[in-house]
Structure formats: C-alpha cells, structure tokens
Motif scaffolding. Structure first.
Motif, PDB file in Angstrom:
ATOM      1  N   SER A 174      49.014  14.064   7.806  1.00 50.14           N
ATOM      2  CA  SER A 174      50.291  14.347   8.434  1.00 50.14           C
ATOM      3  C   SER A 174      51.527  14.466   7.581  1.00 50.14           C
ATOM      4  O   SER A 174      51.791  13.095   7.628  1.00 50.14           O
ATOM      5  CB  SER A 174      50.427  14.003   9.911  1.00 50.14           C
ATOM      6  N   TYR A 175      52.421  15.015   7.077  1.00 47.25           N
ATOM      7  CA  TYR A 175      53.448  14.819   6.408  1.00 47.25           C
ATOM      8  C   TYR A 175      54.558  15.870   6.581  1.00 47.25           C
ATOM      9  O   TYR A 175      54.475  17.159   6.894  1.00 47.25           O
ATOM     10  CB  TYR A 175      53.302  14.967   4.892  1.00 47.25           C
ATOM     11  N   TYR A 176      55.892  15.377   6.338  1.00 49.85           N
ATOM     12  CA  TYR A 176      57.098  16.223   6.754  1.00 49.85           C
ATOM     13  C   TYR A 176      57.259  17.045   5.519  1.00 49.85           C
ATOM     14  O   TYR A 176      57.505  18.215   5.459  1.00 49.85           O
ATOM     15  CB  TYR A 176      58.236  15.331   7.037  1.00 49.85           C
ATOM     16  N   SER A 177      57.149  16.599   4.393  1.00 42.00           N
ATOM     17  CA  SER A 177      57.597  17.450   3.028  1.00 42.00           C
ATOM     18  C   SER A 177      57.031  16.780   1.985  1.00 42.00           C
ATOM     19  O   SER A 177      56.480  15.619   1.661  1.00 42.00           O
ATOM     20  CB  SER A 177      59.252  17.133   2.793  1.00 42.00           C
ATOM     21  N   MET A 178      56.684  17.758   0.966  1.00 44.74           N
ATOM     22  CA  MET A 178      56.381  17.704  -0.532  1.00 44.74           C
ATOM     23  C   MET A 178      57.606  17.636  -1.263  1.00 44.74           C
ATOM     24  O   MET A 178      57.905  19.022  -1.253  1.00 44.74           O
ATOM     25  CB  MET A 178      55.324  18.708  -0.747  1.00 44.74           C
ATOM     26  N   GLN A 179      57.940  16.853  -2.093  1.00 45.79           N
ATOM     27  CA  GLN A 179      59.349  16.718  -2.610  1.00 45.79           C
ATOM     28  C   GLN A 179      59.192  16.814  -4.238  1.00 45.79           C
ATOM     29  O   GLN A 179      60.353  16.249  -4.606  1.00 45.79           O
ATOM     30  CB  GLN A 179      60.142  15.679  -1.812  1.00 45.79           C
ATOM     31  N   GLY A 180      58.141  17.369  -4.504  1.00 48.59           N
ATOM     32  CA  GLY A 180      58.188  17.565  -5.941  1.00 48.59           C
ATOM     33  C   GLY A 180      57.965  16.553  -7.076  1.00 48.59           C
ATOM     34  O   GLY A 180      57.896  15.431  -6.731  1.00 48.59           O
ATOM     35  N   GLY A 181      57.686  17.126  -8.250  1.00 49.20           N
ATOM     36  CA  GLY A 181      57.324  16.327  -9.251  1.00 49.20           C
ATOM     37  C   GLY A 181      55.677  16.274  -9.545  1.00 49.20           C
ATOM     38  O   GLY A 181      54.959  16.839  -8.794  1.00 49.20           O
ATOM     39  N   ASP A 182      55.083  15.596 -10.449  1.00 50.94           N
ATOM     40  CA  ASP A 182      53.684  15.490 -10.883  1.00 50.94           C
ATOM     41  C   ASP A 182      52.862  14.865  -9.528  1.00 50.94           C
ATOM     42  O   ASP A 182      51.732  15.189  -9.543  1.00 50.94           O
ATOM     43  CB  ASP A 182      53.419  14.458 -11.957  1.00 50.94           C
ATOM     44  N   SER A 183      53.388  14.044  -8.531  1.00 46.66           N
ATOM     45  CA  SER A 183      52.549  13.479  -7.408  1.00 46.66           C
ATOM     46  C   SER A 183      52.226  14.417  -6.616  1.00 46.66           C
ATOM     47  O   SER A 183      51.196  14.330  -6.106  1.00 46.66           O
ATOM     48  CB  SER A 183      53.562  12.171  -6.820  1.00 46.66           C
ATOM     49  N   PHE A 228      57.227   7.052  -5.430  1.00 50.28           N
ATOM     50  CA  PHE A 228      56.027   6.763  -6.202  1.00 50.28           C
ATOM     51  C   PHE A 228      56.466   5.877  -7.564  1.00 50.28           C
ATOM     52  O   PHE A 228      55.739   5.553  -8.303  1.00 50.28           O
ATOM     53  CB  PHE A 228      54.607   7.317  -5.964  1.00 50.28           C
ATOM     54  N   ALA A 229      57.679   6.006  -7.764  1.00 53.45           N
ATOM     55  CA  ALA A 229      58.100   5.737  -9.193  1.00 53.45           C
ATOM     56  C   ALA A 229      57.922   4.251  -9.567  1.00 53.45           C
ATOM     57  O   ALA A 229      58.257   3.340  -8.830  1.00 53.45           O
ATOM     58  CB  ALA A 229      59.519   6.259  -9.553  1.00 53.45           C
ATOM     59  N   SER A 230      57.819   3.982 -10.874  1.00 49.74           N
ATOM     60  CA  SER A 230      58.154   2.573 -11.201  1.00 49.74           C
ATOM     61  C   SER A 230      59.521   2.261 -11.486  1.00 49.74           C
ATOM     62  O   SER A 230      60.328   3.365 -11.380  1.00 49.74           O
ATOM     63  CB  SER A 230      57.249   2.286 -12.578  1.00 49.74           C
ATOM     64  N   ASP A 231      59.754   1.017 -11.865  1.00 51.59           N
ATOM     65  CA  ASP A 231      61.358   0.702 -11.966  1.00 51.59           C
ATOM     66  C   ASP A 231      61.946   1.374 -13.251  1.00 51.59           C
ATOM     67  O   ASP A 231      61.160   1.691 -14.034  1.00 51.59           O
ATOM     68  CB  ASP A 231      61.286  -0.935 -12.574  1.00 51.59           C
ATOM     69  N   GLY A 232      63.214   1.769 -12.797  1.00 45.53           N
ATOM     70  CA  GLY A 232      64.140   2.584 -13.820  1.00 45.53           C
ATOM     71  C   GLY A 232      63.942   4.059 -13.623  1.00 45.53           C
ATOM     72  O   GLY A 232      64.946   4.679 -14.242  1.00 45.53           O
ATOM     73  N   TYR A 233      63.190   4.428 -12.694  1.00 47.98           N
ATOM     74  CA  TYR A 233      63.187   6.100 -12.423  1.00 47.98           C
ATOM     75  C   TYR A 233      64.459   6.381 -12.023  1.00 47.98           C
ATOM     76  O   TYR A 233      64.852   5.941 -10.728  1.00 47.98           O
ATOM     77  CB  TYR A 233      61.964   6.269 -11.512  1.00 47.98           C
ATOM     78  N   GLN A 234      65.316   7.508 -12.250  1.00 47.67           N
ATOM     79  CA  GLN A 234      66.333   8.208 -11.818  1.00 47.67           C
ATOM     80  C   GLN A 234      66.123   8.699 -10.413  1.00 47.67           C
ATOM     81  O   GLN A 234      65.247   9.295 -10.061  1.00 47.67           O
ATOM     82  CB  GLN A 234      66.990   8.953 -12.659  1.00 47.67           C
ATOM     83  N   ASP A 235      66.910   8.019  -9.406  1.00 46.97           N
ATOM     84  CA  ASP A 235      67.129   8.492  -8.134  1.00 46.97           C
ATOM     85  C   ASP A 235      65.541   8.166  -7.216  1.00 46.97           C
ATOM     86  O   ASP A 235      65.299   8.868  -6.327  1.00 46.97           O
ATOM     87  CB  ASP A 235      67.095  10.061  -8.183  1.00 46.97           C
ATOM     88  N   ALA A 236      65.128   6.947  -7.572  1.00 47.13           N
ATOM     89  CA  ALA A 236      64.021   6.365  -6.927  1.00 47.13           C
ATOM     90  C   ALA A 236      64.488   6.221  -5.408  1.00 47.13           C
ATOM     91  O   ALA A 236      65.657   5.919  -5.145  1.00 47.13           O
ATOM     92  CB  ALA A 236      63.239   5.342  -7.536  1.00 47.13           C
ATOM     93  N   VAL A 237      63.492   6.074  -4.553  1.00 54.56           N
ATOM     94  CA  VAL A 237      63.874   5.500  -3.391  1.00 54.56           C
ATOM     95  C   VAL A 237      62.910   4.420  -2.897  1.00 54.56           C
ATOM     96  O   VAL A 237      61.857   4.265  -3.447  1.00 54.56           O
ATOM     97  CB  VAL A 237      63.658   6.696  -1.918  1.00 54.56           C
ATOM     98  N   PHE A 238      63.735   3.440  -2.144  1.00 52.53           N
ATOM     99  CA  PHE A 238      62.791   2.175  -1.643  1.00 52.53           C
ATOM    100  C   PHE A 238      62.361   2.697  -0.035  1.00 52.53           C
ATOM    101  O   PHE A 238      62.898   3.221   0.365  1.00 52.53           O
ATOM    102  CB  PHE A 238      63.859   1.122  -1.356  1.00 52.53           C
ATOM    103  N   ASP A 239      61.116   2.547  -0.036  1.00 51.54           N
ATOM    104  CA  ASP A 239      60.499   2.868   1.298  1.00 51.54           C
ATOM    105  C   ASP A 239      59.256   1.886   1.510  1.00 51.54           C
ATOM    106  O   ASP A 239      59.029   1.044   0.875  1.00 51.54           O
ATOM    107  CB  ASP A 239      59.827   4.299   1.099  1.00 51.54           C
ATOM    108  N   ARG A 240      58.551   2.044   2.671  1.00 52.14           N
ATOM    109  CA  ARG A 240      57.708   1.116   3.121  1.00 52.14           C
ATOM    110  C   ARG A 240      56.607   1.502   3.807  1.00 52.14           C
ATOM    111  O   ARG A 240      56.853   2.571   4.645  1.00 52.14           O
ATOM    112  CB  ARG A 240      58.382  -0.076   3.881  1.00 52.14           C
ATOM    113  N   ASP A 241      55.315   1.214   3.495  1.00 49.91           N
ATOM    114  CA  ASP A 241      54.125   1.811   4.388  1.00 49.91           C
ATOM    115  C   ASP A 241      53.451   0.657   4.968  1.00 49.91           C
ATOM    116  O   ASP A 241      53.424  -0.602   4.377  1.00 49.91           O
ATOM    117  CB  ASP A 241      53.220   2.548   3.521  1.00 49.91           C
TER     118      ASP A 241
END
Length: 481
Positions: free
Chosen positions: A85-94, A184-197
């Motif tokens: 169950s997910y709200y949104s697919m927000q682009g990129g290779d992932s 899901f980006a590694s350090d230094g990715y532009q516009d990355a977000v902090f999140d938690r699971d």
C-alpha cells in the motif's frame, strides 16, 4: 453570428464559473464547518495497546539506502503473498526497480496485491505502462483508492496516505517513505529527504486474546482493498494496452536482471537484518477510519493519549506541524506535564512544500513561546519527511501521520506503536546524529536565537516572498492542509 458566439461564450464561462463555485462550496467551505464530537471519541475509546500488545520484534530503518534495500529484501524473500500500500510513486530509477522486483516475485508464484492512491499515484505518461504490466500478470492485482470524481469534489480530500508492505503475513515494513529516488538516495543526492521506517517480524510470543500487529495490518489492508471506494486499475485491457503490457513486462524483467548485475556500490552491502531487531514489550497498529469527509482521528487520539500520559519527555517530528483548533480540542494541555518536550520540523529553507509550511508559520511563534523546544531542520539539500514520535524514551510511533489537519481528519493514515526502550534509544540516537546537528532552535519571539542566525540556511527572495503571501492566504483554509 457575433451575438451567437458571444452567447455561447457567456454560457461556457457561466458553466465554468458555476462549477468552480460548486467546487469551492463542496470541497473547501463545507469542510470549514466541521466540529469533532470529542465525547464520542477520546473519552469513550480505549487505547488499542490494551488489546493488541503482541511482542513482535522490530528494526529501525533510518538510512535512505538501507530503506531501499529493506524493501527489496522483503519483496525478494516473499514466498507466498505480498500486500503493498503506497500513496505515490515519485520518480527516478527506484520506481521501475521496485516494480521489477514485484514482477520477479510474482513470476516465482507469489500472490501480489498493490493498493495505490487513486489521484496521486503518479503512474502516468510512460510510467502508465507499468499499470498495464502488473494488470497483465496473473499473480498481481492492482487497485486504486478513491479515483478522481469531478462530480463529487468533496471526495478529492479522501486520500490514501498509508505506506507499508506485508510479506507472507510474517514480516512488514511501515513508515513515511513513498517510492522515489529521493527517499532511497545515498549521501550527497540533491533534494534527498530524511525519512524513517520500521520493519516488524512476527514472533510466537502472543498472549491470550492478543494478536500480532502484522495481523492488524493485514486486516486493515483487506478492509481498504475491499472497500466501496476502491476500484480495479483497469476493467479489461484493450488490444493496444495488452501489447504495451507485454512490452512493459519484458522491460521490467530486463530491469531486474540489470539491477542485479549492476547495483550501485551503496546497494552492494550485505546486511544481516536479523541483528537489527529489537525485543519489545508490545507492538500495536492504529489507523484512521475510512469515511469520506471527516474521519474518526484514531491516530491523533492515540498520540494525544500518549502525550498526556508521558511523565518525563516527548519528542515529536513531522515535516509539517499545523495544530488547528479542531486538533487542539482533543488535547487537554494542562494534562501534558512532561518536562522535556521537543518538536522538530522543516525550516523555510528546507521545506519542499511552501503551502504546508506556511500553515506552520502561522503557529510558529505560539509554539516557540510555549514550554517546549522547537527546532527547524536547515538542509542544505535535504528535507525532513519523517513522521515519528517518542514518549518517555520508551514508546515510539512511526508511520505516515503528519501533525496537521489533513492527516488527522481527511487522509487514511496508519502508525505502529512500539513499547521498547532499546528501539526508542536507537531512534533518538540516530536523530541526534543526523538531524538535530543540522537544526536550529526557534526563540519565543518566533525567530532564531541571535547566536544561531548566521547558521540559518539561505532562502531565496522568491521563496521568502511566496511564503509571505501564502502564510496570509492559508489562514482561511488550514483545515485542509
């Protein structure tokens, strides 16, 4: 002829104006008259913790790369079923990697159910072929919750905001991340977000009359899956769509093979997931109700209960903090007696959502003037998307719920509540290592303390001006933010 054309234009503009007025009244004004019946909720409803206190084990998934690996790990190790169950697919290779892993699981015989929000799923344009692909696969079924209905604008606010995966009815992953590279980006990715699971693993230590939190998640998923507001992605694929589906299936299978052969270095780490799990005294799952219009705010009620029960400390982290009058009516401020209260949200520099942040700015000075510590994350290239809370360094809450009226009364929302000192300790420790060092305290005047002003991240004149205007405007409809 000119008079005829003028009459047609007047009719068209009249119809458009009438429709916009209809939208304004039914999708905005109508919601402003809501007044919750608190007596029927807080004072009569007992905590879910009293009933569902299974001793499931839990693991914190804080790092973005590990969060991507966790999703792939759960899907790749599924043997019988996947409920997603997910709200949104927000682009990129992932996104294609995520779906390619699901296709591979379905090819192995895993029965897959995917539930997405009916408006903000983002599978459009070239990504729409992935809808056809999963629809074509015999082991996958895709449904959308509350698709766009232009004749009933009040349904537009009934959004599915849950974010979780359940595998084999044994393991679950729940948190605040959508599917997209920035999560899901590694350090230094532009516009990355902090999140938690949180990863949850079923154990056999269940007392009489109690069930696993995973069972509660499964029950909730099926409730939404079979609900009248939920519809199949497509009724039947047409010939042209079947061809697209076959091509997309082939591409996704190729994507999975290429991913396995050429994973980024950060994703090649071997993780012993078993060593990450914490024992618990109890885990329970809470979700909002499913009505259109205003919902029973079950998640907020549980958070209020824990705030009023906390004796020493409260830590609340949310990308948006907009405490509306209807939310505060559930909270008896005099009953909140914890000495150490911390709120953490995005600064203007860090926020990607100017409208929601503007709603917060209308409460910023009042919050900062209370007996609590208000912090704003500064970035520079990241924003905080985490929705997590810790009470007395013992009970933690992680899920999809933002501290605003939309999460409280309008969206489907879900959180898992964890009674575990060791898990809470790890969550706080990660917080202190990553986010707090890049955050600044807000003074009682509603500004940064003078000694920290030079450390504030820069904000463009355009963004600052836009925030000034929207902060004025959102006062009239913060009940929808």
């Amino acid at each position: 002829m000119k008079r005829y054309n003028l009459s047609v234009k007047r009719i068209i503009f009249g119809l458009i104006g009438s429709y916009l007025l209809y939208v304004l009244l039914t999708a905005v004004v109508l919601f402003g008259f809501y007044s919750p019946d608190i007596q029927a909720t807080v004072f009569e409803q007992e905590s879910a913790y009293e009933y569902f206190r299974s001793k499931d084990r839990v693991a914190l998934v804080d790092d973005g790369v590990k969060a991507g690996m966790a999703r792939l790990h759960v899907i790749e190790n599924a043997t019988s079923s996947l409920d997603i169950s997910y709200y949104s697919m927000q682009g990129g290779d992932s996104v294609p990697v995520f779906f390619s892993t699901i296709i591979d699981a379905a090819d192995r015989g895993v029965e897959v159910q995917i539930l997405l929000d009916g408006i903000f799923h983002n599978l459009r344009g070239k990504d729409r072929d992935m809808i056809y692909a999963v629809e074509k696969h015999p082991n996958i079924e895709l449904r959308f919750y509350e698709t766009l209905d232009i004749l009933r604008p009040w349904t537009w606010h009934n959004r599915l905001h849950d974010k979780f995966i359940i595998a084999d009815q044994e393991v679950a992953l729940i948190g605040g991340r959508n599917i997209g590279d920035k999560y899901f980006a590694s350090d230094g990715y532009q516009d990355a977000v902090f999140d938690r699971d949180v990863m949850i693993k079923r154990t056999s230590e269940i007392e009489a009359n109690q069930i696993s939190a995973i069972d509660e998640m499964i029950h909730y998923f099926q409730l939404v899956w079979e609900h009248e507001y939920t519809a199949p992605a497509t009724n039947n694929l047409r010939n042209r769509q079947v061809k697209k589906a076959e091509n997309s299936l082939e591409k996704l299978r190729e994507t999975y093979i290429l991913w396995q052969e050429n994973k980024p270095l950060a994703y090649q780490e071997t993780i012993d997931w078993g060593k990450m799990f914490h024992p618990t005294n109890g885990v329970y799952f809470v979700h909002n109700s499913l009505e259109r219009g205003h919902k029973e705010p079950n998640v907020w009620i549980e958070l209020v209960r824990l705030m009023e029960q906390a004796e020493d400390s409260i830590f609340l982290q949310s990308p948006y903090i907009i405490p509306t009058d209807n939310m505060i009516r559930f909270l008896n401020v005099e009953n909140v007696t914890a000495d150490d209260i911390t709120l953490l949200t995005n600064s203007l520099a860090a926020t990607p959502n100017i409208v929601a942040h503007s709603g917060y700015r209308n409460h910023r000075k009042d919050l900062a003037g209370r007996d609590l510590n208000l912090y704003e994350y500064q970035g520079p290239n990241d924003s905080v998307h985490t929705k997590s809370m810790v009470f007395d360094k013992q009970i933690s809450a992680v899920g999809s719920f933002n501290l605003d009226a939309r999460s409280t009364f309008l969206n489907t929302e879900s959180m898992v509540f964890i009674d575990s000192e060791s898990f809470a300790h790890e969550l706080i420790e990660k917080q202190e290592q990553t986010i707090l060092p890049n955050s600044l305290p807000v003074s009682p005047t509603g500004d940064y303390h003078p000694e920290y002003e030079e450390m504030a991240a820069p904000v463009s004149s355009f963004k600052r001006g836009l925030a000034f205007v929207t902060t004025i405007l959102v006062q009239f409809f913060e009940f929808l933010l």
